[in-house]
Write an enzyme that holds these catalytic residues in place. Structure first.
Site, short mmCIF file in Angstrom:
data_model
loop_
_atom_site.label_atom_id
_atom_site.label_comp_id
_atom_site.label_asym_id
_atom_site.label_seq_id
_atom_site.Cartn_x
_atom_site.Cartn_y
_atom_site.Cartn_z
N LYS A 125 0.86 -1.19 0.00
CA LYS A 125 0.00 0.00 0.00
C LYS A 125 0.89 1.23 0.00
O LYS A 125 1.76 1.38 0.86
CB LYS A 125 -0.93 0.02 1.21
CG LYS A 125 -1.85 1.25 1.23
CD LYS A 125 -2.96 1.14 2.25
CE LYS A 125 -2.49 1.51 3.63
NZ LYS A 125 -3.63 1.63 4.59
N ASP A 133 -3.50 4.93 -0.82
CA ASP A 133 -4.27 5.53 0.27
C ASP A 133 -4.08 7.04 0.22
O ASP A 133 -2.98 7.55 0.42
CB ASP A 133 -3.79 4.98 1.61
CG ASP A 133 -4.62 5.50 2.77
OD1 ASP A 133 -5.60 6.24 2.53
OD2 ASP A 133 -4.30 5.17 3.92
N GLU A 139 -7.82 3.99 -1.16
CA GLU A 139 -8.54 4.36 0.06
C GLU A 139 -8.84 5.86 0.07
O GLU A 139 -7.96 6.67 -0.21
CB GLU A 139 -7.71 4.02 1.30
CG GLU A 139 -7.54 2.55 1.57
CD GLU A 139 -6.71 2.31 2.82
OE1 GLU A 139 -6.83 3.10 3.78
OE2 GLU A 139 -5.92 1.35 2.83
N ASP A 163 -12.03 4.01 4.72
CA ASP A 163 -11.25 3.98 5.96
C ASP A 163 -11.80 5.05 6.91
O ASP A 163 -12.59 4.76 7.81
CB ASP A 163 -9.78 4.22 5.63
CG ASP A 163 -8.88 4.19 6.87
OD1 ASP A 163 -9.41 4.01 7.98
OD2 ASP A 163 -7.66 4.35 6.72
N LYS A 165 -9.88 -0.39 11.33
CA LYS A 165 -8.90 -0.19 12.40
C LYS A 165 -9.61 -0.35 13.74
O LYS A 165 -10.30 0.58 14.19
CB LYS A 165 -8.27 1.19 12.29
CG LYS A 165 -7.51 1.42 10.99
CD LYS A 165 -7.10 2.87 10.84
CE LYS A 165 -6.33 3.08 9.54
NZ LYS A 165 -6.08 4.52 9.26
#
Length: 1669
Positions: A1139, A1171, A1197, A1220, A1248
């Site tokens: 990533k 991301d 993301e 996210d 997360k």
């Protein structure tokens, strides 16, 4: 003026005792010149103008005496209300009140004036109008009244149909009468009489002379009274109350007030037995057109005087006699007698089918003044309508038909009524005997036409004057008695008529009326069948002893509530369930399956353990084998669920007690061992009185956990499927109804779906009336009915319409399309003008009989045969059918459309048909999925709980552990480079800080958790540490049970129920660390790992675990070639997924080049992710997306900074997206929020756990993602190896969840997700001595995290002491005494102190009335890390005590000034310049006073639910009186009854729903110095303290105003304080208002974490300001 009597008698159903009244009655209608009086009901919080002549009069107590208006207000304001526990019957309610008054009499108050009110919830059968009609003419207690609550067109017919709900009152605690020349009483200004439940009833513009019992019109005059005994009807219950008031100088003494009360009590007791016999009949009332200012009422003001409004006597009996004698022919005479006797028996609802032979009956019914008639061309529909009416009203409807097949068409409804014990009276016209069996037209054999399905058959002779008319009357009387006696059911009377059938004159001999003179002069039935009523305390031991002994010995008891039809039975079942404390299985027809809760977290409330989802639990063979009840009590014969019925059979041999009021056998499995025939209240009363049952806690805990899992799984799948499924329709429609509504369910799928999928999560905001019984019973029921006698699909709509008429509620009818089409004639009934509320009919149209698709038949039969012979597929337009009948129709195809339609239908005043579009195949598929998911969920839960409890099988309950203590260590470890979330790239050394929680169990095991907040997630170390300090205090001694690893609401429930923490108020990182510590502690106790605990496995059953793939994390802080080189190196190390962080620069050009170059260098086998962290605007993101869409990104993301642009970005660029930050901010209603992210181009959720709020929330999101076919990627946030180890195990758990979901969806899921755990590469130092192993796996050539190694680190964790900054345990609270002097009196204050003893802020906490300094300990501990915290027991409270005083001195007042003096002495001893005050309620008033008057000692003040006082002198006077009387009551009655009354006020509605409320109440009982406690209440009254509103304008001290979200009163006060200070030019300190969600007046108790945050922030601001100065 000579008026007729208002009430000539009470109509009974089925009895009619005649209670004549012989006194003057004023009948007020618009036909008289006498003006319409305004009979008003209002709460006494008004006052008169300054100039009225105002009197308070006691009937038969004293001569009239004048009471000053202000004194009247004072008397009312002193009222203390005590709410008693709900009563099973009205008689028991009176007994409870009698005992309460007896206790009051034993401890009389020492005040010369005052008022007490005792109230108790009683079952809804206690009808006010019935009780009024029971009072005899010879009564010596007046006034007596009935006041209707009907607001929309109240009518006589509504009374006769039993629709009138109202209020009954008798006696007068106070009579108020007077004159106001300027204002009407009800229009004058508000006075400060707050929260009093006292209601006065009376008249405006009428003057009543109590001595002469005369009344006259007089503008501005008024007459009101507060009844001594009052019964007020509400939905689902009635409230019985009594009021005792006295004033030695003006009204009466306390002893005289008790004598008056006892007279009223004796009066109602003497006539209580009549209440069970009486129902209002046609002779009672009749409504006329009235002014909108009037109401429907009748009042007897003295033995010689009564007055009514919109009500007058039934037709003069003389006129009735004349009408009988004037009947045109004998047929009309007999028909008139039949109809008249029916109405006298209370049968006033007639269902008439058109026909010639029945003309005499139809004419008599339609012209009878008290009869309500409805007609329908279809006799079958009409008969089902009558069944519905009887179901709703519990009174028979009368069906009138012609002869021939018209009678046969009644048969299906007769069968249904017979099977369901529904009373009906069938009057079928017939040809006379000479026309039978001779081929006459429309003549069939109607004798015993319905065979065994009627309780009685009678064929009357053809009318003739040779037979006494008494025979007709006694026949009707007997028929109705049989129909309504157990077993109730239909009765058939065949009525032959010869011609003429119309009003053609034919001479008849009046001699047939011989003996009816008495009957014609009254309005009671000819024959009264008298049932002997036993008290519910009747001795049943002769036949109940055996069953009682069985119940007492039960270890695995189960209470099963089947179909319960009467509200009193539901009430009794609810009280019995609470008493037994057994698991309660509730059928959809029990009334308790659809519950509306008075508590905000209904699924966390376990005062009654309802098992709603047993049907789905039984999908598990393991549960079926385990669930063996030893005693089953079933109330109500019928149950809907087949699986539940099979379970009951499998429990045999066991003791099976069946309770129902009918004698019929209902035991299809032949397992009933004790059949008890009695009313449910009788059975409940006996059991509650005689039985204290025992139950296995393991049995209850297992069932509660399994039910919770089943409920969560069902809700999850229904809500995660965003198409409108039929189970979703069941859930949404039933969730949308209100408490005052009722439900009628069609057979086949609708009732089954309702039984399986109905939801009970609604929260009803407690009102004053709800609060009366919500303290004992936490929910309100919803009445549900269906045609389950024969369970046919015919006549459903017609029955539902009749049910709506009978129950007088808004009815929601849910029916399938085939049932709807089968009864389309029911639509014509909707258009009939009748007395009922609007209906909503939800038709689930899947174009056929969907239920067959769920049977084994569907898998073994050709589709063409199914369609033609089973599904009976159709294309009928329901819209056109509704149009043809003039009924509103709305078709819906989505959840939102259904929600809008349901809302529109509830607002509409017309009937509404909502057609829900569905298909048979989609319905079958979704039901199949629900079954699979539920089975998998309960199987997993049962296996998990079983494995974790088998090690301790000797323990009766689930294995539980007690937390002995919790502590935490702060760590600081070095990172190799800055976190990707950090902007501090210029720093040479980077560190990560956080906390390690150590949770110690009493059994010696320990669990560890990590709390590592990131600033970017709006958390900081200081705030987090305060919550940890709070947890250290509240978690000690708390029980941890085995349900927590299920991760299906168990942790949220534990937080609220055990810790008193609102789940949404705890920081996500703190919840993550706490969950981690708890799960590890459970794993340690089991000798297993966190992974095995989550999966429900023991160590022995664990196979070789598969390791977790790791995605590398790469910060794009170099050029394309440089980043490509780093990526290539990562690939060589074995990473298969990378990533890249992008959007670090405004222009995405560099990121585009990096992505392309990296892809070029690493090849196409590597998963490449990007991301952007929401750093791009839409245009920038689109530029990047379009440029790299051919680079094979797995996803990007958060590409845009506006979440509303996410879908648009996907569609424009075609680039897959992962969420996210978007999901990180979701704190509640996850599934509803996620509904907009089902787009197929949103391919992944990056979850997360430390940001989303723990494993439970993370697991929910992961399951949702899997269900939608999306990836669930678990991501770390730079935790240490301890947190990473837990995340590794959780990642593996999530991978297996994905495989489980794939199997359910018939999808092969072999590939593992690469999870975002690459942050381990940042760790240069660690908190663990043993390093975490994440690296190259030579077996597959991939970088993986070892599940085994991660488990070992968690199981054998050892601190690296070099990383520990400090160890933190619970700070010690120092308690000491401080003696102060108050005007020569020594007072010893109990002081508690914790925190820093340096230059930090000194914070002094002041409690409210009845509190202690201990109330603040948990908050003080939280703040003690940055302040010196001190709490004081104020005088009269807790351990503070009065030591004595100098001789000759009077006791000093404990005023607000005195307490400020006391506290100043304490502050002087603290050796600090200034203190910050934190005060709640009474303590808040003291804090505010000191902040304004002692600003040299106060640096700032937090005012929590506080007030600057009252300005209005009248309001101050009223409040002083109120507090003085409360103080007097405290001294005389003691603390316990005082607390009951104190906490019954509206102010505490929210606090009463707190799970620890009983503990809070118990803590309030610890006060010993009641004398001085009462003095504080009186001397410190808001009515005595100086108002501080003017002082606010010159405030020099910073203030913070904290209020609870639900505390409406103090929110207004806080806003007014804020506005006052804002408008002032003298103050520079405008206070901040902090509104604490999910809390009321006691916000610091109800939601302490948010209060801690607010106080802490304020202290820091005060410190900063002081340092700046």
């Amino acid at each position: 003026m000579n008026y007729q009597s208002l009430v000539t008698g009470s109509r009974t159903f089925p009895f009619s005792p005649h209670v004549p009244i012989r006194h003057t009655i004023i009948n007020v209608t618009n036909h008289y010149h006498f003006p319409i009086p305004n009979f008003r009901r209002f709460t006494l919080h008004h006052r008169l103008s300054k100039t009225p002549n105002f009197q308070v009069v006691r009937c038969s107590m004293r001569e009239n005496r004048i009471l000053e208006p202000d004194d009247a207000a004072l008397l009312i304001s002193t009222c203390i209300t005590r709410t008693l526990s709900p009563a099973l019957t009205l008689e028991q309610g009176l007994e409870k009140i009698k005992e309460a008054v007896k206790e009051l009499k034993a401890k009389p108050p020492c005040c010369s004036s005052g008022m007490f009110r005792f109230q108790v919830a009683v079952p809804p059968s206690a009808k006010s109008l019935n009780w009024f009609c029971c009072q005899p003419e010879s009564s010596g207690v007046f006034p007596q009244f009935f006041l209707s609550k009907e607001r929309e067109k109240p009518s006589c017919k509504s009374v006769l149909l039993g629709h009138t709900r109202g209020t009954f009152g008798i006696g007068a605690a106070i009579n108020l009468k007077g004159f106001s020349a300027t204002k009407k009483y009800g229009e004058s200004g508000r006075c400060a009489v707050e929260s009093t439940p006292v209601v006065a009833y009376g008249f405006l513009d009428l003057s009543f002379d109590t001595i002469s019992s005369s009344m006259k019109q007089e503008a501005g005059s008024f007459y009101f009274f507060v009844p001594q005994i009052e019964l007020v009807e509400f939905e689902g219950a009635s409230i019985l109350s009594t009021t005792v008031a006295w004033n030695d100088s003006c009204i009466c003494t306390f002893e005289e007030a008790l004598q008056a009360y006892e007279s009223s009590l004796l009066q109602v007791y003497a006539n209580l037995h009549k209440l069970f016999e009486k129902h209002v009949g046609p002779g009672a009332v009749e409504l006329k057109d009235a002014s909108c200012y009037s109401s429907q009422f009748v009042a007897r003001l003295s033995p010689a005087f009564a007055i009514s409004n919109n009500m007058h006597q039934h037709n003069d009996n003389t006129q009735f006699t004349c009408r009988l004698k004037d009947c045109a022919n004998i047929n009309i005479l007999w028909a008139s007698l039949i109809i008249e006797e029916c109405t006298r028996l209370g049968l006033t609802y007639f269902c008439v089918a058109p026909g010639s032979r029945s003309s005499p009956l139809a004419l008599a019914a339609s012209t009878h003044p008290t009869a309500s008639c409805i007609a329908c061309i279809d006799e079958r529909s009409l008969a089902f309508h009558a069944v519905g009416y009887a179901k709703g009203s519990h009174k028979p409807a009368v069906v009138i038909t012609s002869s021939g097949t018209a009678v046969s068409n009644l048969h299906p409804a007769v069968v249904e009524a017979s099977q369901e014990f529904v009373p009906l009276l069938l009057l079928t016209a017939d040809r006379p005997p000479e026309l039978q069996d001779v081929g006459a037209n429309q003549a069939i054999n109607q004798v015993n036409h319905f065979g065994p399905f009627v309780r009685h058959f009678l064929c009357l002779p053809a009318p003739t004057d040779d037979i006494s008319a008494r025979m007709v009357l006694t026949s009707i009387d007997a028929a109705v008695h049989i129909a309504t006696s157990s077993p109730s059911g239909p009765v058939h009377i065949n009525c032959p008529f010869r011609e003429p059938l119309e009003n053609s004159p034919r001479t008849w001999n009046p001699i047939c009326l011989t003996g009816l003179d008495s009957w014609m002069s009254t309005s009671v039935p000819f024959t009264s069948y008298i049932r002997v009523q036993h008290s519910y305390r009747y001795n049943y031991s002769t036949f109940m002893d055996e069953a009682l002994e069985v119940i007492k010995k039960a270890n695995r008891g189960l209470l099963l509530l089947g179909a319960i039809h009467r509200e009193d039975d539901i009430w009794a079942a609810l009280l019995l369930a609470k008493h037994l404390s057994w698991p309660v299985v509730v059928d959809i027809l029990s009334g308790l399956r659809l519950r509306k809760y008075f508590v905000p977290f209904s699924d966390f409330d376990d005062r009654i353990l309802f098992i709603d989802h047993l049907d789905h639990m039984l999908l598990s063979d393991s549960i079926k084998d385990w669930m063996k009840a030893d005693v089953i009590i079933q109330i109500g014969s019928r149950i809907t669920s087949k699986r539940v019925a099979q379970l009951l059979e499998s429990c045999f041999p066991c003791s099976y007690v069946m309770v129902d009021n009918h004698p019929s056998r209902h035991d299809p499995s032949h397992i009933v061992t004790h059949r008890i025939q009695c009313a449910v209240p009788q059975f409940a009363d006996y059991l509650i009185t005689a039985c204290t049952p025992h139950a296995s806690s393991k049995w209850e805990c297992f069932l509660q956990a399994l039910n919770s899992v089943a409920a969560r799984d069902i809700s999850f799948l229904i809500n995660s499927e965003y198409s409108l499924t039929e189970p979703c329709v069941a859930q949404m429609t039933l969730e949308a109804i209100h408490c005052e509504s009722a439900v009628f369910l069609g057979n086949s799928m609708p009732i089954r779906d309702a039984d399986m999928y109905a939801c009970n999560s609604n929260w009803v905001e407690p009102t004053r009336d709800a609060a009366i019984f919500s303290s004992e019973l936490q929910c309100h029921w919803v009445q549900v009915a269906a045609n389950r006698g024969a369970s046919g699909i015919d006549g459903v709509l017609s029955t539902a319409v009749g049910f709506a008429v009978g129950c007088n509620k808004r009815v929601l009818c849910v029916v399938g399309d085939v049932s709807f089409l089968h009864d389309t004639n029911g639509l014509s009934l909707l258009r009939k003008q009748m007395s009922r509320k609007p209906m909503t009919i939800v038709v689930i149209n899947n174009r056929g009989g969907a239920i067959f698709s769920l049977l084994p038949l569907a898998n073994m039969t050709a589709r063409s045969i199914l369609d033609q012979y089973f599904y009976t597929s159709h294309n009928v337009s329901i819209h056109n059918l509704c149009m043809a009948h003039g009924v509103k129709h709305l078709k819906v195809q989505s959840k939102m459309e259904l929600q809008d339609a349901l809302l529109a239908s509830q607002m509409d005043k017309e009937d509404f048909v909502i057609e829900v579009d569905s298909t048979i195949d989609a319905n079958a598929a979704f039901h199949s999925m629900l079954t699979k998911v539920s089975q998998q969920g309960v199987d997993h839960a049962f296996n998990s709980l079983s494995k974790l409890t088998v090690l301790n099988s000797m323990n009766d309950g689930l294995i539980t552990s007690i937390v002995s203590k919790m502590q935490y260590s702060k760590y600081r470890i070095q990172l190799s480079s800055p976190p990707t979330s950090s902007s501090a790239s210029h720093i040479s050394t980077y560190h990560r800080e956080g906390f390690i929680i150590s949770l110690y169990l009493e059994d010696g095991n320990t669990g560890y958790g990590e709390v590592a907040p990131l600033e970017i997630h709006k958390e900081n170390l200081l705030d987090v540490e305060e919550q940890l300090q709070f947890l250290i205090h509240v978690v000690e001694g708390v029980t941890i049970d085995q349900c927590l690893p299920l991760l299906k609401g168990s942790f949220s429930r534990w937080l609220w129920h055990s810790l008193g923490i609102q789940p949404n108020s705890i920081f996500p990182s703190v919840r993550f660390g706490l969950e981690m510590a708890v799960l590890n502690a459970i794993a340690a106790r089991e000798g297993s790992s966190l992974f095995n605990v989550l999966r429900g496995q023991t160590e022995e059953s664990t196979g070789s675990p598969v390791d977790v793939k790791v995605c590398a994390l790469l910060e794009s802080n170099g050029g394309p070639n440089e980043m490509a080189l780093v990526a290539t190196t990562l690939v060589k190390e074995g990473f298969t997924a990378i990533k890249l962080k992008v959007a670090r620069q405004a222009d995405p050009t560099v990121d585009i080049e990096i992505i392309k170059e990296v892809r070029k260098k690493v090849g196409w086998e590597i998963e490449l992710r990007a991301d952007a962290n929401r750093n791009w605007n839409y245009d920038e993101a689109v530029k990047f997306g379009l440029s790299v869409k051919d680079s094979g990104l797995q996803y990007i993301e958060e590409p845009v900074n506006d979440e509303d642009d996410i879908i648009k970005f996907c569609e424009e660029t075609g680039l897959p997206v992962a969420l996210d930050e978007t999901i990180n901010i979701i704190r509640k209603n996850h599934l509803k929020v996620l509904a907009k992210y089902t787009h197929p181009m949103i391919v992944a959720f990056v979850i997360k756990p430390s940001v989303i709020g723990g494993f439970e929330n993370a697991a929910l999101l992961a399951r949702w993602a899997h269900q939608q076919g999306k990836m669930a990627v678990i991501s770390a946030t730079f935790e240490s190896s301890l947190g990473l180890s837990a995340l590794i195990l959780f990642s593996r758990y999530v991978d297996l969840l994905k495989f489980d979901t794939g199997r359910l969806l018939d999808k092969e899921e072999n590939s593992c997700i690469a999870h975002g755990l690459g942050t381990y590469q940042w760790l240069r130092e660690d908190v663990s001595r043993k390093p975490l192993t994440i690296g190259y796996n030579p077996c597959n050539g991939v970088v993986e995290a070892s599940v085994t190694d991660a488990g070992q680190i968690l199981q054998h964790f050892q601190f690296n002491q070099d990383a520990v900054v400090c160890d933190c345990t619970s700070g010690e609270v120092h308690t000491y005494e401080f003696v102060v002097d108050l005007e020569g009196t020594s007072i010893c204050l109990n002081v508690q102190e914790i925190g820093k003893n340096d230059d930090s802020s000194v914070v002094v906490f002041l409690h409210g009335f009845l509190g202690t300094g201990g109330d603040w300990i948990s908050i003080m501990k939280a703040i003690s890390g940055s302040a010196r915290c001190i709490a004081v027991d104020l005088p009269g409270h807790g351990r503070s005590k009065f030591l004595g005083q100098d001789s000759g001195l009077e006791e000093p007042e404990l005023s607000i000034m005195a307490l400020a003096n006391i506290l100043q002495q304490l502050f002087d001893s603290l050796q600090c310049q200034k203190v910050v005050l934190v005060g709640y309620s009474m303590g808040a008033r003291i804090s505010l006073y000191m902040a304004l008057r002692y600003n040299n000692k106060v640096a700032g003040a937090v005012i929590l639910s506080g007030s600057p006082g009252l300005i209005d002198e009248d309001a101050r006077k009223v409040r002083r009186a109120k507090d003085d009387f409360a103080a007097c009551s405290l001294a005389s009655s003691g603390l316990e009854p005082f607390l009951d009354a104190w906490y019954s006020a509206d102010l505490w509605n929210s606090l009463r729903t707190h799970p620890h409320f009983n503990n809070i109440l118990a803590s309030r009982l610890q006060h010993c110095d009641l004398k001085n406690l009462g003095r504080v209440l009186s001397d410190l009254s808001v009515g005595r303290q100086p108002p501080l509103w003017e002082d606010l304008k010159s405030c020099r001290v910073p203030l913070q105003l904290i209020v609870g979200e639900k505390d409406v009163k103090f929110k207004k006060i806080a806003q007014k304080m804020h506005d006052t200070m804002c408008q002032s030019t003298e103050t520079m300190n405008v206070p901040e208002i902090v509104e604490i969600p999910y809390s009321g007046h006691a916000a610091h108790i109800e939601n302490p974490l948010l209060v801690i945050s607010a106080i802490s922030q304020f202290i820091r601001e005060v410190e900063f300001k002081n340092h700046s100065n």
